[in-house]
Design a protein around this motif. Structure first.
Motif, PDB file in Angstrom:
ATOM      1  N   PHE B 101       5.336  -7.702   1.124  1.00 27.50           N
ATOM      2  CA  PHE B 101       3.274  -8.117   0.295  1.00 27.50           C
ATOM      3  C   PHE B 101       2.568  -7.298   2.009  1.00 27.50           C
ATOM      4  CE2 PHE B 101       4.846 -10.256  -2.518  1.00 27.50           C
ATOM      5  CZ  PHE B 101       5.106 -11.636  -2.248  1.00 27.50           C
ATOM      6  N   LYS B 102       3.164  -7.930   2.759  1.00 31.36           N
ATOM      7  CA  LYS B 102       2.311  -6.467   4.163  1.00 31.36           C
ATOM      8  C   LYS B 102       2.051  -4.999   3.433  1.00 31.36           C
ATOM      9  CE  LYS B 102       1.844  -8.039   8.406  1.00 31.36           C
ATOM     10  NZ  LYS B 102       1.771  -8.863   9.384  1.00 31.36           N
ATOM     11  N   GLU B 103       3.570  -4.699   2.921  1.00 33.68           N
ATOM     12  CA  GLU B 103       4.082  -2.915   3.517  1.00 33.68           C
ATOM     13  C   GLU B 103       2.945  -2.517   1.754  1.00 33.68           C
ATOM     14  OE1 GLU B 103       7.539  -1.771   1.453  1.00 33.68           O
ATOM     15  OE2 GLU B 103       6.764  -0.265   1.582  1.00 33.68           O
ATOM     16  N   LYS B 108      -0.822   0.409  -0.672  1.00 35.24           N
ATOM     17  CA  LYS B 108      -2.410   0.541  -1.386  1.00 35.24           C
ATOM     18  C   LYS B 108      -3.391   1.132  -0.591  1.00 35.24           C
ATOM     19  CE  LYS B 108      -4.128  -2.731  -4.792  1.00 35.24           C
ATOM     20  NZ  LYS B 108      -4.258  -4.266  -5.308  1.00 35.24           N
ATOM     21  N   LYS B 109      -3.340   0.233   0.551  1.00 36.53           N
ATOM     22  CA  LYS B 109      -4.733   1.324   1.278  1.00 36.53           C
ATOM     23  C   LYS B 109      -4.299   2.206   1.488  1.00 36.53           C
ATOM     24  CE  LYS B 109      -7.553  -1.064   5.227  1.00 36.53           C
ATOM     25  NZ  LYS B 109      -7.842  -0.120   6.277  1.00 36.53           N
ATOM     26  N   TYR B 110      -3.184   2.619   2.433  1.00 35.39           N
ATOM     27  CA  TYR B 110      -2.995   4.437   1.787  1.00 35.39           C
ATOM     28  C   TYR B 110      -3.337   5.356   0.836  1.00 35.39           C
ATOM     29  CZ  TYR B 110      -0.470   8.369   3.491  1.00 35.39           C
ATOM     30  OH  TYR B 110      -0.129   9.840   3.263  1.00 35.39           O
ATOM     31  N   GLU B 111      -2.656   4.741  -0.450  1.00 32.83           N
ATOM     32  CA  GLU B 111      -3.313   5.510  -1.095  1.00 32.83           C
ATOM     33  C   GLU B 111      -4.742   6.054  -1.400  1.00 32.83           C
ATOM     34  OE1 GLU B 111       1.329   5.292  -3.600  1.00 32.83           O
ATOM     35  OE2 GLU B 111      -1.481   4.405  -4.499  1.00 32.83           O
ATOM     36  N   ALA B 118      -6.426  10.424  -4.677  1.00 33.54           N
ATOM     37  CA  ALA B 118      -7.619   9.800  -4.470  1.00 33.54           C
ATOM     38  C   ALA B 118      -8.609  10.834  -4.474  1.00 33.54           C
ATOM     39  CB  ALA B 118      -7.544   9.170  -2.623  1.00 33.54           C
ATOM     40  N   GLU B 119      -8.400  11.912  -3.544  1.00 32.12           N
ATOM     41  CA  GLU B 119      -9.264  13.238  -3.941  1.00 32.12           C
ATOM     42  C   GLU B 119     -10.587  13.438  -5.508  1.00 32.12           C
ATOM     43  OE1 GLU B 119      -6.501  16.014  -0.928  1.00 32.12           O
ATOM     44  OE2 GLU B 119      -7.785  17.043  -2.553  1.00 32.12           O
ATOM     45  N   GLU B 120      -9.962  13.464  -6.165  1.00 33.37           N
ATOM     46  CA  GLU B 120     -10.522  13.686  -7.626  1.00 33.37           C
ATOM     47  C   GLU B 120     -11.322  12.500  -7.770  1.00 33.37           C
ATOM     48  OE1 GLU B 120      -6.217  15.744  -9.323  1.00 33.37           O
ATOM     49  OE2 GLU B 120      -7.526  13.705 -10.122  1.00 33.37           O
ATOM     50  N   ARG B 121     -10.823  10.975  -7.043  1.00 33.43           N
ATOM     51  CA  ARG B 121     -11.918  10.085  -7.861  1.00 33.43           C
ATOM     52  C   ARG B 121     -13.056  10.245  -6.693  1.00 33.43           C
ATOM     53  NH1 ARG B 121     -11.069   5.205  -5.572  1.00 33.43           N
ATOM     54  NH2 ARG B 121      -8.991   6.247  -4.883  1.00 33.43           N
ATOM     55  N   THR B 122     -13.122  10.970  -5.201  1.00 32.51           N
ATOM     56  CA  THR B 122     -13.569  10.509  -4.210  1.00 32.51           C
ATOM     57  C   THR B 122     -15.008  12.189  -4.771  1.00 32.51           C
ATOM     58  OG1 THR B 122     -12.373  11.901  -3.287  1.00 32.51           O
ATOM     59  CG2 THR B 122     -13.159   9.845  -2.161  1.00 32.51           C
TER      60      THR B 122
END
Lengths: 126, 246
Positions: B101-103, B108-111, B118-122
């Motif tokens: 679960f930690k992984e 998720k955080k990394y993605e 992520a870039e498009e979203r930002t």
């Protein structure tokens, strides 16, 4: 990862536990992620489900879980109390708790010995 | 012990294990006991309202508990071995689950931060933010213009009012002064009328007035002609002007 908001805790941790609610002779538990030092029914971080200990009209005990958020909190390093662990084991999310198995075994043994005793008594009477 | 056995048998009938375990725990804590003897003993020991842990540190032990030797529940070694094995297995699985679960959370955080989309979203979010801010600024501008007009109108109205008020006050002052002057004049006129009422010089009477130029002649005339005002009169009304002075 888990941030200690508002109150400054020293060496505290997050727990997933049952918070008691309801009225006299009618308990009702909420499965809740809260800090260790908080009151049982006090301010919690997030509610992750509920558990009704009294069976309903169809003789069922209703339990609810929010698996996504439970996964998140356990990933953040939350502990679980034994009743919560047992419920999750029965639900299939965790492995079955050893105490549930042992309690079931003890009950089975007790019922079997009672049956044997009653059988013996019947035989003696006869 | 008897009460505990009773509860253990009742647990065999019901299907739940949580209830019984919790109930047994409550019993061991010495909480709300339904047995009459225990209740009476409690009352004898410390008379208080029924809450958990009624006794304080200095309260003595109850008389019913004098010869009591508390023993822990008996441990079955076979069961204990089996239990230990089960617990090791359980903790192993739990540890694995926790790490997984930690992984997942970390991934998720990394993605979210450095992911594929992520870039498009930002970028999209930044665009939205910019457009919203522009709309907000336009709204603010519009409102500000309206507000400025309104404020201007209000100031003008206030200015007009102020001037009118000043004029009014001036007018009032002047009126007041005029009124007062009129009153003063009236009073003066009255006074003069009162004063000059008796001394109004008529032409007929002016002839006989003694002035500075007539003075000498009049004095000589008065000295030369002494006037005698004495007279006598009786009851029948007969006047006698002849007197002793002549």
């Amino acid at each position: 990862l888990a941030s200690f908001l508002l109150k400054k805790y020293h060496g505290g941790h997050v727990v997933i536990r049952l918070a008691l609610g309801g009225v006299t002779n009618r308990p009702f538990y909420r499965i809740v992620a809260a800090y260790n030092k908080r009151a049982r029914d006090g301010k919690y971080i997030e509610q992750l489900g509920s558990y009704d200990p009294l069976p309903n009209t169809h003789n069922e005990k209703l339990v609810a879980f929010n698996y996504e958020r439970i996964k998140y909190w356990i990933g953040c390093g939350a502990h679980t109390t034994t009743p919560v662990a047992k419920l999750l084991g029965l639900a299939g999310f965790f492995p079955l708790h050893p105490m549930t198995i042992t309690e079931a075994e003890r009950r089975q043994k007790a019922t079997s010995t009672e049956e044997v005793k009653t059988d013996n008594q019947d035989q003696v009477e006869l | 012990r008897g009460s505990r056995e009773r509860f253990a048998f009742s647990s065999a009938v019901t299907t739940s294990s949580e209830e019984t375990s919790s109930v047994v725990k409550v019993q061991e804590h010495g909480g709300q006991c339904e047995d009459a003897q225990c209740y009476i003993a409690m009352l004898e020991s410390v008379a208080c309202t029924i809450f958990m842990g009624r006794k304080s540190r200095t309260d003595p032990k109850a008389k019913s508990k004098l010869g009591r030797i508390k023993t822990p529940p008996p441990v079955d070694p076979v069961e204990m071995v089996v239990l230990k094995e089960r617990f090791t297995e359980y903790s192993l699985i739990l540890r694995a689950l926790r790490l997984e679960f930690k992984e997942q959370v970390l991934r998720k955080k990394y993605e979210d931060e450095v992911g594929s989309a992520a870039e498009e979203r930002t970028k999209r979010e930044a665009e939205e933010h910019r457009s919203l801010m522009a709309w907000n600024d336009a709204e603010n501008l519009r409102l500000r213009q309206i507000r400025e007009q309104r404020v201007q109108k209000e100031t003008e109205a206030a200015e007009l009012k102020r001037r009118e008020a000043v004029l009014l006050r001036q007018q009032e002052l002047e009126d007041y002064i005029k009124e007062k002057e009129r009153q003063i004049l009236q009073l003066q006129v009255n006074l003069s009328v009162l004063c000059n009422n008796g001394m109004q010089p008529n032409k007929e009477e002016a002839k006989d007035f003694i002035t500075m130029d007539n003075l000498d002649e009049r004095i000589e005339e008065a000295l030369d002609n002494p006037k005698n005002y004495n007279f006598a009169i009786d009851r029948e009304g007969r006047v006698v002007k002849r007197t002793a002075i002549q």
